[in-house]
Design a protein around this motif. Structure first.
Motif, PDB file in Angstrom:
ATOM      1  N   LEU A  22       0.851  -1.183   0.000  1.00  0.00           N
ATOM      2  CA  LEU A  22       0.000   0.000   0.000  1.00  0.00           C
ATOM      3  C   LEU A  22       0.888   1.234   0.000  1.00  0.00           C
ATOM      4  N   ARG A  23       0.693   2.108  -0.984  1.00  0.00           N
ATOM      5  CA  ARG A  23       1.519   3.302  -1.136  1.00  0.00           C
ATOM      6  C   ARG A  23       0.807   4.491  -0.501  1.00  0.00           C
ATOM      7  N   VAL A  24       1.433   5.050   0.515  1.00  0.00           N
ATOM      8  CA  VAL A  24       0.796   6.090   1.319  1.00  0.00           C
ATOM      9  C   VAL A  24       1.649   7.356   1.290  1.00  0.00           C
ATOM     10  N   LEU A  25       1.008   8.491   0.990  1.00  0.00           N
ATOM     11  CA  LEU A  25       1.644   9.794   1.144  1.00  0.00           C
ATOM     12  C   LEU A  25       1.035  10.461   2.367  1.00  0.00           C
ATOM     13  N   VAL A  26       1.838  10.703   3.374  1.00  0.00           N
ATOM     14  CA  VAL A  26       1.394  11.419   4.571  1.00  0.00           C
ATOM     15  C   VAL A  26       1.642  12.907   4.364  1.00  0.00           C
ATOM     16  N   ILE A  27       0.604  13.712   4.581  1.00  0.00           N
ATOM     17  CA  ILE A  27       0.728  15.168   4.494  1.00  0.00           C
ATOM     18  C   ILE A  27       0.622  15.730   5.899  1.00  0.00           C
ATOM     19  N   SER A  28       1.690  16.355   6.345  1.00  0.00           N
ATOM     20  CA  SER A  28       1.727  16.936   7.687  1.00  0.00           C
ATOM     21  C   SER A  28       2.643  18.141   7.664  1.00  0.00           C
ATOM     22  N   GLN A  29       2.124  19.303   8.000  1.00  0.00           N
ATOM     23  CA  GLN A  29       2.965  20.503   7.983  1.00  0.00           C
ATOM     24  C   GLN A  29       4.180  20.330   8.884  1.00  0.00           C
ATOM     25  N   HIS A  30       4.019  19.593   9.971  1.00  0.00           N
ATOM     26  CA  HIS A  30       5.118  19.362  10.906  1.00  0.00           C
ATOM     27  C   HIS A  30       5.484  17.888  10.918  1.00  0.00           C
ATOM     28  N   PHE A  31       6.791  17.612  10.880  1.00  0.00           N
ATOM     29  CA  PHE A  31       7.265  16.231  10.866  1.00  0.00           C
ATOM     30  C   PHE A  31       8.705  16.203  11.363  1.00  0.00           C
ATOM     31  N   TRP A  32       9.215  14.999  11.577  1.00  0.00           N
ATOM     32  CA  TRP A  32      10.600  14.818  12.018  1.00  0.00           C
ATOM     33  C   TRP A  32      11.544  15.782  11.267  1.00  0.00           C
ATOM     34  N   PRO A  33      12.475  16.436  11.953  1.00  0.00           N
ATOM     35  CA  PRO A  33      12.899  16.253  13.338  1.00  0.00           C
ATOM     36  C   PRO A  33      12.060  16.990  14.371  1.00  0.00           C
ATOM     37  N   GLU A  34      10.952  17.615  13.962  1.00  0.00           N
ATOM     38  CA  GLU A  34       9.993  18.117  14.943  1.00  0.00           C
ATOM     39  C   GLU A  34       9.346  16.915  15.630  1.00  0.00           C
ATOM     40  N   SER A  35       8.880  17.122  16.849  1.00  0.00           N
ATOM     41  CA  SER A  35       8.347  16.019  17.648  1.00  0.00           C
ATOM     42  C   SER A  35       6.819  16.031  17.612  1.00  0.00           C
ATOM     43  N   PHE A  36       6.260  15.155  16.756  1.00  0.00           N
ATOM     44  CA  PHE A  36       4.816  15.003  16.657  1.00  0.00           C
ATOM     45  C   PHE A  36       4.482  13.520  16.570  1.00  0.00           C
ATOM     46  N   ARG A  37       3.282  13.170  16.997  1.00  0.00           N
ATOM     47  CA  ARG A  37       2.882  11.764  17.039  1.00  0.00           C
ATOM     48  C   ARG A  37       2.898  11.122  15.655  1.00  0.00           C
ATOM     49  N   ILE A  38       2.700  11.905  14.607  1.00  0.00           N
ATOM     50  CA  ILE A  38       2.670  11.334  13.261  1.00  0.00           C
ATOM     51  C   ILE A  38       4.002  10.679  12.902  1.00  0.00           C
ATOM     52  N   ASN A  39       5.113  11.138  13.503  1.00  0.00           N
ATOM     53  CA  ASN A  39       6.416  10.517  13.237  1.00  0.00           C
ATOM     54  C   ASN A  39       6.363   9.017  13.505  1.00  0.00           C
ATOM     55  N   GLU A  40       5.793   8.660  14.630  1.00  0.00           N
ATOM     56  CA  GLU A  40       5.760   7.252  15.012  1.00  0.00           C
ATOM     57  C   GLU A  40       4.668   6.488  14.267  1.00  0.00           C
ATOM     58  N   VAL A  41       3.595   7.185  13.883  1.00  0.00           N
ATOM     59  CA  VAL A  41       2.578   6.521  13.065  1.00  0.00           C
ATOM     60  C   VAL A  41       3.180   6.077  11.737  1.00  0.00           C
ATOM     61  N   VAL A  42       4.024   6.930  11.152  1.00  0.00           N
ATOM     62  CA  VAL A  42       4.708   6.572   9.905  1.00  0.00           C
ATOM     63  C   VAL A  42       5.577   5.333  10.124  1.00  0.00           C
ATOM     64  N   GLU A  43       6.343   5.313  11.212  1.00  0.00           N
ATOM     65  CA  GLU A  43       7.178   4.145  11.492  1.00  0.00           C
ATOM     66  C   GLU A  43       6.339   2.887  11.653  1.00  0.00           C
ATOM     67  N   SER A  44       5.214   3.005  12.343  1.00  0.00           N
ATOM     68  CA  SER A  44       4.346   1.847  12.563  1.00  0.00           C
ATOM     69  C   SER A  44       3.752   1.329  11.258  1.00  0.00           C
ATOM     70  N   LEU A  45       3.340   2.254  10.376  1.00  0.00           N
ATOM     71  CA  LEU A  45       2.802   1.831   9.081  1.00  0.00           C
ATOM     72  C   LEU A  45       3.859   1.102   8.266  1.00  0.00           C
ATOM     73  N   ARG A  46       5.088   1.576   8.317  1.00  0.00           N
ATOM     74  CA  ARG A  46       6.157   0.909   7.575  1.00  0.00           C
ATOM     75  C   ARG A  46       6.449  -0.473   8.156  1.00  0.00           C
ATOM     76  N   LEU A  47       6.402  -0.589   9.473  1.00  0.00           N
ATOM     77  CA  LEU A  47       6.609  -1.890  10.096  1.00  0.00           C
ATOM     78  C   LEU A  47       5.519  -2.888   9.728  1.00  0.00           C
ATOM     79  N   GLU A  48       4.340  -2.346   9.369  1.00  0.00           N
ATOM     80  CA  GLU A  48       3.229  -3.211   8.957  1.00  0.00           C
ATOM     81  C   GLU A  48       3.198  -3.435   7.446  1.00  0.00           C
ATOM     82  N   GLY A  49       4.214  -2.969   6.729  1.00  0.00           N
ATOM     83  CA  GLY A  49       4.345  -3.315   5.322  1.00  0.00           C
ATOM     84  C   GLY A  49       3.931  -2.269   4.323  1.00  0.00           C
ATOM     85  N   CYS A  50       3.604  -1.055   4.766  1.00  0.00           N
ATOM     86  CA  CYS A  50       3.241   0.007   3.829  1.00  0.00           C
ATOM     87  C   CYS A  50       4.495   0.710   3.303  1.00  0.00           C
TER      88      CYS A  50
END
Length: 432
Positions: A22-50
């Motif tokens: 599954l090919r996913v583009l995440v749109i987030s004005q703020h992202f790593w190295p800023e500290s937001f929860r979406i950073n870890e959501v991206v990691e979790s999605l990749r660990l699940e095969g996206c």
């Protein structure tokens, strides 16, 4: 957070679609190295095969200055240490956080994300465009552009209610302006194939706006991956003093009702109790001035720390504190720190109303008091300190168990992938 993804052959297949990832583009004005929860959501999605890529701005939150190694005017693609692409567009930095500067900051990402984002991703195809909609909801306009250009299903994860949050924080007071924001919000919502909400309480509010034209589902913010695994390999430069340390972690802003924290501290006369404020935000300087003016020796401003050392800080705490202002919109909000607090295994003192307080009570993870009630907050902190260590440990253990059942990152990532599949299915029906 720089986590290493497993090799492709080790990944689970939850993120596969018809034999392809599954090919996913995440749109987030703020992202790593800023500290937001979406950073870890991206990691979790990749660990699940996206296969995940990110479209973001130049990092400048929360200090308002672009981070070293970046430039406000640059655009291009970089690689996260884990290997995935982050497409960056120029933004006007937030500066000191004043209203006009923040408006320029918001609109610069929306305009340049919608113009330059498609250019940066011109050779890419996506199944899902996933908007992490912290304020402002305007980011959904960028998602709508990608939905049109790429033909991807558009999913918006609503983190704040608009225009309610603008009105109740006082950012916009003019009735005509609030009505215009309401119409714009409806426009954005209706261009999604699925709306996800971080709180169950958001669903009815959004349903009143969009009717039945767009499906809405609850999807909570997960907790911290490292806290959930109960591991921390990073040492913390913050060493808490001996005594009963109540740690508040996160944004120090208007919504956090920090006056209540200081008023409560002034009522606590037990010399062993300290309130440690870990983080930064628009009220950091005000807090520093107030602590000095009131001569509050039991309140400590510790500053900001990277997410990877927060487990060590929580480990040193006796209890964890969360506060919010009293408002109908905020009573529907679940602060993203609550899952992390639950995962940390420490008792929680929650001075807020609504759904977030319900979670603490349901989990038997601490003590709740009404929002903006410094007398009851002081009493709660004192009562918790006077409890036996065994009682506090029970609260911490109950919180960890509740986290594992409701906020663990891996199960929530798999749930999010199912939401993506539902959005794809609906997109197929509505675009025929």
């Amino acid at each position: 957070m720089n986590l290493v993804s497993p090799a492709p052959e080790e990944r689970l297949k939850g993120g596969e679609l018809a034999g392809e990832r599954l090919r996913v583009l995440v749109i987030s004005q703020h992202f790593w190295p800023e500290s937001f929860r979406i950073n870890e959501v991206v990691e979790s999605l990749r660990l699940e095969g996206c296969d995940v890529e990110v479209l973001s701005g130049q990092p400048n939150y929360p200090v308002g200055k672009v981070f070293g190694g970046y430039s406000a005017f640059n655009f291009g693609t970089e690689r996260h240490p884990s290997g995935y692409a982050i497409h960056r567009v120029p933004v006007v930095p937030r500066g000191g956080g004043g209203g006009i500067r923040r408006i320029f900051n918001y609109f610069s990402f929306v305009i340049l994300g919608g113009m330059l984002g498609p250019y940066l991703t011109r050779s890419k195809r996506y199944d899902i465009v996933f908007v992490y909609a912290i304020s402002p909801i305007l980011q959904g306009l960028v998602g709508a552009v990608f939905r049109h250009i790429k033909g991807a299903a558009h999913v918006i994860w609503v983190q704040d209610l608009w225009p309610e949050s603008l009105e109740e924080t006082g950012f916009i007071k003019n009735g005509w302006a609030l009505a215009a924001v309401g119409r714009l919000t409806l426009f954005i919502y209706r261009r999604a194939d699925l709306l996800l909400t971080q709180s169950r309480g958001f669903i009815e509010k959004i349903r009143l706006v969009v009717g039945d034209s767009v499906p809405i589902a609850y999807h909570p913010n997960p907790g911290d991956m490292l806290l959930g695994e109960n591991v921390s390999h990073e040492s913390s430069s913050l060493k808490l003093p001996a005594g009963f340390n109540v740690v508040f972690a996160g944004n120090l802003g208007t919504a956090q009702a920090l006056e209540t924290v200081l008023d409560a501290a002034s009522r606590i006369h037990d010399s062993e109790i300290r309130i440690i404020l870990v983080g930064s935000g628009s009220r950091s300087e005000w807090l520093r001035e107030q602590i000095e003016r009131r001569r509050l020796t039991n309140v400590m401003l510790a500053g900001r720390f990277p997410p990877e050392v927060m487990p060590k800080i929580f480990e040193q705490s006796s209890a964890l504190l969360v506060t919010l202002k009293r408002s109908s919109a905020l009573s529907l909000t679940i602060p993203s720190k609550i899952p992390s607090y639950l995962a940390a295994g420490r008792p929680i003192v929650a001075c807020l109303d609504g759904e977030a307080a319900d979670i603490i009570r349901d989990a038997s993870a601490g003590i709740t008091t009404p929002a903006e009630d410094p007398v009851r907050l002081a009493d709660a902190i004192t009562s918790l300190k006077d409890m036996s260590q065994e009682s506090r440990d029970r609260m911490g253990k109950a919180g960890r168990e509740y986290f594992n059942s409701h906020f663990a990152p891996a199960p929530l990532a798999r749930e999010l992938i199912n939401h993506f599949r539902n959005a794809l299915a609906r997109q197929g029906r509505t675009r025929r």
